[in-house]
Design an enzyme around this catalytic site. Sequence first.
Site, PDB file in Angstrom:
ATOM      1  N   TYR A  89      43.133  31.830  12.283  1.00 38.50           N
ATOM      2  CA  TYR A  89      41.972  32.418  12.981  1.00 38.50           C
ATOM      3  C   TYR A  89      40.714  32.235  12.126  1.00 38.50           C
ATOM      4  O   TYR A  89      40.729  32.557  10.933  1.00 38.50           O
ATOM      5  CB  TYR A  89      42.244  33.905  13.237  1.00 38.50           C
ATOM      6  CG  TYR A  89      41.056  34.674  13.755  1.00 38.50           C
ATOM      7  CD1 TYR A  89      40.538  34.407  15.009  1.00 38.50           C
ATOM      8  CD2 TYR A  89      40.448  35.657  12.986  1.00 38.50           C
ATOM      9  CE1 TYR A  89      39.436  35.103  15.475  1.00 38.50           C
ATOM     10  CE2 TYR A  89      39.350  36.362  13.454  1.00 38.50           C
ATOM     11  CZ  TYR A  89      38.849  36.073  14.698  1.00 38.50           C
ATOM     12  OH  TYR A  89      37.758  36.769  15.168  1.00 38.50           O
ATOM     13  N   ARG A 111      37.464  60.695   7.793  1.00 38.17           N
ATOM     14  CA  ARG A 111      37.665  59.367   7.201  1.00 38.17           C
ATOM     15  C   ARG A 111      39.091  59.242   6.653  1.00 38.17           C
ATOM     16  O   ARG A 111      39.676  58.166   6.643  1.00 38.17           O
ATOM     17  CB  ARG A 111      36.625  59.087   6.101  1.00 38.17           C
ATOM     18  CG  ARG A 111      36.871  57.801   5.331  1.00 38.17           C
ATOM     19  CD  ARG A 111      35.602  57.146   4.801  1.00 38.17           C
ATOM     20  NE  ARG A 111      34.709  58.055   4.104  1.00 38.17           N
ATOM     21  CZ  ARG A 111      34.930  58.576   2.887  1.00 38.17           C
ATOM     22  NH1 ARG A 111      36.015  58.272   2.224  1.00 38.17           N
ATOM     23  NH2 ARG A 111      34.057  59.403   2.346  1.00 38.17           N
ATOM     24  N   ASP A 160      50.218  37.636  11.267  1.00 37.17           N
ATOM     25  CA  ASP A 160      49.250  38.037  12.284  1.00 37.17           C
ATOM     26  C   ASP A 160      49.939  37.884  13.634  1.00 37.17           C
ATOM     27  O   ASP A 160      50.169  36.773  14.106  1.00 37.17           O
ATOM     28  CB  ASP A 160      47.989  37.160  12.172  1.00 37.17           C
ATOM     29  CG  ASP A 160      46.881  37.598  13.137  1.00 37.17           C
ATOM     30  OD1 ASP A 160      47.200  38.226  14.164  1.00 37.17           O
ATOM     31  OD2 ASP A 160      45.700  37.298  12.862  1.00 37.17           O
ATOM     32  N   LYS A 209      42.723  42.898  21.203  1.00 36.12           N
ATOM     33  CA  LYS A 209      43.217  41.934  22.172  1.00 36.12           C
ATOM     34  C   LYS A 209      44.233  42.609  23.110  1.00 36.12           C
ATOM     35  O   LYS A 209      43.853  43.428  23.904  1.00 36.12           O
ATOM     36  CB  LYS A 209      43.780  40.725  21.441  1.00 36.12           C
ATOM     37  CG  LYS A 209      42.847  40.177  20.326  1.00 36.12           C
ATOM     38  CD  LYS A 209      41.562  39.561  20.856  1.00 36.12           C
ATOM     39  CE  LYS A 209      40.541  39.261  19.752  1.00 36.12           C
ATOM     40  NZ  LYS A 209      41.005  38.456  18.629  1.00 36.12           N
TER      41      LYS A 209
HETATM   42  C1  LIG Z   1      40.500  38.473  17.229  1.00 36.49           C
HETATM   43  C2  LIG Z   1      41.451  38.155  16.157  1.00 36.49           C
HETATM   44  C3  LIG Z   1      41.321  38.704  14.877  1.00 36.49           C
HETATM   45  C4  LIG Z   1      40.147  39.589  14.484  1.00 36.49           C
HETATM   46  O1  LIG Z   1      40.042  40.745  15.237  1.00 36.49           O
HETATM   47  P1  LIG Z   1      38.639  41.504  15.477  1.00 36.49           P
HETATM   48  O2  LIG Z   1      39.045  42.754  16.152  1.00 36.49           O
HETATM   49  O3  LIG Z   1      37.778  40.579  16.288  1.00 36.49           O
HETATM   50  O4  LIG Z   1      38.047  41.751  14.124  1.00 36.49           O
HETATM   51  C5  LIG Z   1      42.292  38.400  13.942  1.00 36.49           C
HETATM   52  N1  LIG Z   1      43.331  37.583  14.232  1.00 36.49           N
HETATM   53  C6  LIG Z   1      43.471  37.025  15.454  1.00 36.49           C
HETATM   54  C7  LIG Z   1      44.636  36.135  15.720  1.00 36.49           C
HETATM   55  C8  LIG Z   1      42.536  37.276  16.449  1.00 36.49           C
HETATM   56  O5  LIG Z   1      42.675  36.706  17.642  1.00 36.49           O
END
Ligand SMILES: *Cc1c(COP(=O)(O)O)cnc(C)c1O
Length: 372
Positions: A99, A47, A171, A196
């Site tokens: 988001y 962890r 982000d 992503k």
């Molecule tokens: C998908 C996404 C998130 C969250 O990510 P997860 O892995 O689904 O928790 C945060 N910000 C943006 C811009 C996203 O597209």
Amino acid sequence: MKIETLAVCAGEGVDPVTGALVPPIHLSTTFERGEDGEYRHGYMYARNHNPNRDALEQALALLEGGAAALAFSSGVAASMAIFQALSPGDHVLVPADVYHGTVRLLEETFVRWGLETSFVDMTDPRGVRGALRPNTRLVWIETPSNPLMKVVDIAAVTEIAHAAGAVVVCDNTMATPVLQRPFAHGVDLVLHATTKYLGGHSDVLGGAVVAARRDDLFERIAGIQIAGGAVAAPFDCWLLLRGIRTLPYRMRAHTEGAMAVARFLAGMPSVTAVHYPGLESHAGHKVAAAQMSGFGGILSFEVEGGEPKAMQVAARVRLITRATSFGGVHTLIEHRASIEPPGRSTPRGLLRLSVGLEHPDDLIDDLRAALA
Ligand SMILES: *Cc1c(COP(=O)(O)O)cnc(C)c1O
């Protein structure tokens, strides 16, 4: 070195024990103490740290040009740790079309933690100045936004936030470090849903916080991660590092494909709007052209006839898959208003495309037939 080279080399060299070019996956949750009681290799318990996670974090920091990084079990887990590093009574500014998972965290969880949140249109940096309060501690940028692809001037907003003593998070999930460099514009923390593009193959969930400096805020977030355990698993870290190896070349192809598809859609009479920062007609084109080296692989478009027509188009694609999320090799189409909670500004007739790595001509043929 250039980002293509960093992506290939970052994080791990040849395994010193076996000579393996590809790193082994370390599944052990615990590590041996030496006779003197010391942890000779620096590892104690999974962890806290794990070799695969360390390698991924090194790679993430190098790619973004940051000082350090933390790999989380998901993008929202990474966002959550940032908000947990704030104190009750602190005020957070986020874009109105941030988001929706970030909205959910703030409105459902952190409202009870005592965080105050304001949602503002950041496409005009003056909106940020007007929304600042004496207790504003954090300004959250997400650009381009999802699904309307609105563009925020990172440097302008960061300057305003810093003058007010607030920390700035960007982000950078949609652009990736290949196309956009938030630290070059003064941002303090970069957030990623590595789920992503960094993973890139729709087979791993992950998140990351990258810091410009290894400062108190970074150490607080790192402490929260270890205390709460929202860490990326060893195999997930391994998959993410493997995905990163090809990220710069994938981003080029995603961008090339999205541009071709956007131009095609813009020429279709039944398409009433195309939202892609690469199009000169897009409201954020100039700012995007100045702060991004490419416009990315996501676009959205609106069809004549609103939601029923949009649903029909989504139903009739053959090559493209109806699914949420983005950043993988397959092109995905999504009626965004159906997945978002009520109250969002997403038009009902809007479809979002995550352009994958198929040949753009085949995608255009599929869309042409679906629109007809
Ligand atoms: C998908 C996404 C998130 C969250 O990510 P997860 O892995 O689904 O928790 C945060 N910000 C943006 C811009 C996203 O597209």
